[in-house]
Design a protein around this motif. Structure first.
Motif, PDB file in Angstrom:
ATOM      1  N   LEU A 375       0.838  -1.200   0.000  1.00 51.34           N
ATOM      2  CA  LEU A 375       0.000   0.000   0.000  1.00 51.34           C
ATOM      3  C   LEU A 375       0.878   1.257   0.000  1.00 51.34           C
ATOM      4  O   LEU A 375       0.564   2.235  -0.684  1.00 51.34           O
ATOM      5  CB  LEU A 375      -0.950  -0.020   1.198  1.00 51.34           C
ATOM      6  N   ALA A 379       0.748   3.845  -2.971  1.00 47.05           N
ATOM      7  CA  ALA A 379       0.429   5.251  -2.682  1.00 47.05           C
ATOM      8  C   ALA A 379       1.503   6.185  -3.240  1.00 47.05           C
ATOM      9  O   ALA A 379       1.193   7.297  -3.679  1.00 47.05           O
ATOM     10  CB  ALA A 379       0.260   5.445  -1.177  1.00 47.05           C
ATOM     11  N   ALA A 385      -6.937   5.554  -7.389  1.00 49.52           N
ATOM     12  CA  ALA A 385      -7.512   4.729  -6.320  1.00 49.52           C
ATOM     13  C   ALA A 385      -6.651   3.488  -6.130  1.00 49.52           C
ATOM     14  O   ALA A 385      -5.906   3.087  -7.036  1.00 49.52           O
ATOM     15  CB  ALA A 385      -8.947   4.322  -6.652  1.00 49.52           C
ATOM     16  N   ILE A 386      -6.759   2.914  -4.941  1.00 48.69           N
ATOM     17  CA  ILE A 386      -6.087   1.645  -4.636  1.00 48.69           C
ATOM     18  C   ILE A 386      -7.161   0.659  -4.192  1.00 48.69           C
ATOM     19  O   ILE A 386      -8.025   0.995  -3.376  1.00 48.69           O
ATOM     20  CB  ILE A 386      -5.062   1.809  -3.489  1.00 48.69           C
ATOM     21  N   ASP A 388      -7.257  -3.267  -2.646  1.00 46.88           N
ATOM     22  CA  ASP A 388      -6.528  -4.475  -2.288  1.00 46.88           C
ATOM     23  C   ASP A 388      -7.493  -5.618  -2.069  1.00 46.88           C
ATOM     24  O   ASP A 388      -8.682  -5.407  -1.774  1.00 46.88           O
ATOM     25  CB  ASP A 388      -5.632  -4.255  -1.055  1.00 46.88           C
ATOM     26  N   GLY A 409     -13.580   0.659   3.201  1.00 44.75           N
ATOM     27  CA  GLY A 409     -12.850   1.660   2.438  1.00 44.75           C
ATOM     28  C   GLY A 409     -12.827   2.999   3.126  1.00 44.75           C
ATOM     29  O   GLY A 409     -13.570   3.230   4.083  1.00 44.75           O
ATOM     30  N   VAL A 470      -2.357   4.051   3.389  1.00 40.23           N
ATOM     31  CA  VAL A 470      -2.786   4.527   2.063  1.00 40.23           C
ATOM     32  C   VAL A 470      -2.850   6.041   1.969  1.00 40.23           C
ATOM     33  O   VAL A 470      -3.134   6.580   0.891  1.00 40.23           O
ATOM     34  CB  VAL A 470      -4.153   3.930   1.647  1.00 40.23           C
ATOM     35  N   TRP A 475      -9.459   4.372  -1.363  1.00 45.11           N
ATOM     36  CA  TRP A 475      -8.998   2.978  -1.209  1.00 45.11           C
ATOM     37  C   TRP A 475     -10.151   2.083  -0.769  1.00 45.11           C
ATOM     38  O   TRP A 475     -10.987   2.472   0.043  1.00 45.11           O
ATOM     39  CB  TRP A 475      -7.864   2.978  -0.166  1.00 45.11           C
ATOM     40  N   HIS A 477     -10.829  -2.100   0.361  1.00 46.95           N
ATOM     41  CA  HIS A 477     -10.158  -3.337   0.779  1.00 46.95           C
ATOM     42  C   HIS A 477     -11.172  -4.473   0.757  1.00 46.95           C
ATOM     43  O   HIS A 477     -12.209  -4.399   1.415  1.00 46.95           O
ATOM     44  CB  HIS A 477      -9.581  -3.120   2.183  1.00 46.95           C
TER      45      HIS A 477
END
Ligand code: BES
Ligand code: MN
Ligand code: ZN
Length: 516
Positions: A375, A379, A385-386, A388, A409, A470, A475, A477
């Motif tokens: 992460l 970042a 956006a991320i 996971d 998130g 992050v 983000w 998850h």
């Protein structure tokens, strides 16, 4: 370090069927050709007792079907024994108002499983569905290819009949759209089946370095730039979480980075519509480490603790073929989690990529340790956006069971995009809160943060740990601990690894829009 010093067996994950494109012939026509061995025909539940709406080719009337226990509900099938080929199969399609694309996928899966003894199968049901032809072609193909998947790599004699040909029926004006949908469905199913192969493969047969080799191989054939970071490279990067989890193992860790960039037909890069970063938990085997797991069936499924990384890798293989317009960068964090004299001890403190110090209070909470470094790295690229994906907590399984995964998130837009993709792919996802007031449970006396909270809300606590890494990048998850595996065949999910999240991530990447 010598490879597999303690192993007598060679790696068997070399080239499995799902890594080879186009092993199933797909065809769409106005009628089924000669030679199709099993034919599925739609039968709806009775609405009007007098109407004789059972296809005559089945050779049975409504009363006979009913005596055999077949009423036409979704999921029901009846193989009609006959002296001569082809074999006809009655396929329940359920009530008209419930016939969505997801139901059509289920119908196709039920048929393909009922026709399990046949290599060449044909399905004539899509005209019963008010689903556009492209979607129909896609979901029928997905349903059949996903349902017929088997992991046979290590059986000397596989007892199943692999699917060789899938024939679909469509109206003349719908053939082209249905066929292009079927092609999409094939790409999606092939990707999910790759994720299943990776998760079903035993831990000694697919180590972190083996997965790096797989990524290089599939990356080369699917338009991805792949970089594999070995232990020395990880030391240089400062990924103390991944290295700390790996400390007890004789196998080296790997971080696998894959990059997809949209290109035009000539292969020249085009301006991306967004930049998405994906992160996958790749614990090749989770023994718990020094916090050793008991030897129960749950522990025995821990070869699948890399299902998140598998789903990301598999999803990446689809992007070029489907013409995804966003660029996507993926990080797979790969190692096993083993106890040994060199393993990370309870109370140890690890220093992560961004300098954060983490007290390890439980070595079985290892997923968050490897993800945190990724992460940080994700970042640093400042993506839009991320997302996971990780088999992170037993708590997600306890809360939502094996059908539905959890999503947490820090920004509703990206969570909503994940939820929308979940609807489109029928990979159920449910949002759980990121309750910030629980964050103090992760306070440590000696380090910046610890990897263990209290007994409750385990998936939220894990997500709160990840949220620290992050920054303010949107983000989401996905905790897939519950959905990585099914114990028995069910619709398009055969017993074993499900490949959950692969199609969801593909859909997310294809429809990704930057919130900012
Ligand atoms: N890989 C497990 C989570 C898991 C459990 C996945 C069941 C699939 C099925 C994870 O690494 C783990 O061990 N989590 C612990 C965390 C705890 C020690 C804070 C858990 O959930 O018990
Ligand atoms: Mn664990
Ligand atoms: Zn784990």
């Amino acid at each position: 370090m010598p490879s597999r010093p303690h192993k007598l067996i060679p790696p068997t994950f070399s080239r499995t069927p799902s890594l080879d494109a186009e092993t199933v012939e797909l065809a769409v026509a106005i009628e089924l050709p000669e030679g199709v061995e099993a034919i599925g025909l739609a039968v709806a539940p009775v609405v009007d007792e007098d109407a004789d709406d059972v296809p005559s080719a089945l050779g049975l009337d409504r009363a006979a079907l009913k005596r055999a226990g077949f009423t036409g509900e979704v999921g029901q099938t009846l193989v009609i024994p006959a002296q001569d080929a082809p074999t006809y199969i009655a396929v329940g399609v359920g009530a008209p108002e419930k016939r969505t694309a997801a139901v059509l996928r289920d119908v196709s899966a039920a048929f393909a499983r009922a026709a399990g003894a046949f290599a060449s199968i044909g399905l004539d049901v899509s005209r019963s569905f008010d689903v556009d032809p492209a979607s129909a072609g896609q979901v029928i193909t997905e349903g059949a290819l996903l349902a017929r998947y088997r992991y046979t790599e290590l059986k000397r004699e596989a007892k199943h009949t692999p699917l060789a040909a899938l024939h679909l029926v469509a109206g003349a004006e719908d053939i082209a759209a249905t066929a292009s949908g079927a092609h999409r469905g094939e790409v999606l199913a092939r990707s999910a089946n790759l994720a299943r192969d990776l998760a079903n493969t035993p831990p000694s047969h697919l180590t972190a370095s083996d997965l790096g080799d797989v990524a290089l191989a599939v990356g080369a054939t699917h338009g991805l730039a792949v970089e594999v970071f070995d232990k020395d490279a990880l030391i240089a990067l400062g990924t103390g979480g991944l290295l700390g989890v790996n400390a007890g193992s004789v196998e080296e860790p790997r971080m696998i980075q894959l990059r997809y960039t949209p290109k035009d037909d000539s292969g020249a890069p085009i301006e991306a519509t967004g930049h998405l970063a994906l992160v996958g938990k790749g614990i090749m085997y989770d023994s718990g480490g020094i916090s050793l797991k008991p030897s129960d069936p749950m522990h025995a499924s821990m070869k699948m603790d890399m299902a998140g990384a598998g789903a990301v890798l598999a999803a990446m293989t689809a992007l070029q073929e489907l013409g995804c317009t966003s660029s996507v960068t993926a990080f797979l964090m790969c190692t096993d989690n083993m106890p040994s004299g060199s393993a990370t001890m309870l109370g140890d403190v690890l220093t992560f990529r961004n300098g954060t110090t983490v007290e390890v209070k439980n070595t079985d909470a290892e997923g968050r340790l490897v993800l945190a470094d990724a992460l940080c790295l994700a970042a640093e690229e400042e993506p839009d956006a991320i997302v996971d994906i990780a088999t992170l907590t037993g708590a997600a399984l306890m809360a939502l069971g094996t059908k539905t995964a959890a999503v947490h998130g820090n920004e509703q837009g990206i969570v909503d995009q994940a939820l929308a993709s979940s609807k489109a792919t029928d990979e159920p996802l449910w949002q759980l809160p990121l309750e910030r007031s629980y964050r103090k449970q992760l306070d440590s006396d000696v380090a910046d943060i610890s990897n263990m909270g209290g007994r409750f809300a385990g998936s939220t606590i894990a997500a709160l740990f990840l949220a620290d890494f992050v920054g303010d990048i949107p983000w989401a998850h996905l905790d897939i601990a519950g959905t990585m595996l099914v114990d028995a065949d069910e619709s398009w999910r055969p017993k074993g690894a499900t490949g959950y999240g692969t199609r969801l991530l593909i859909d997310l990447a294809e429809n990704f829009t930057a919130a900012r």
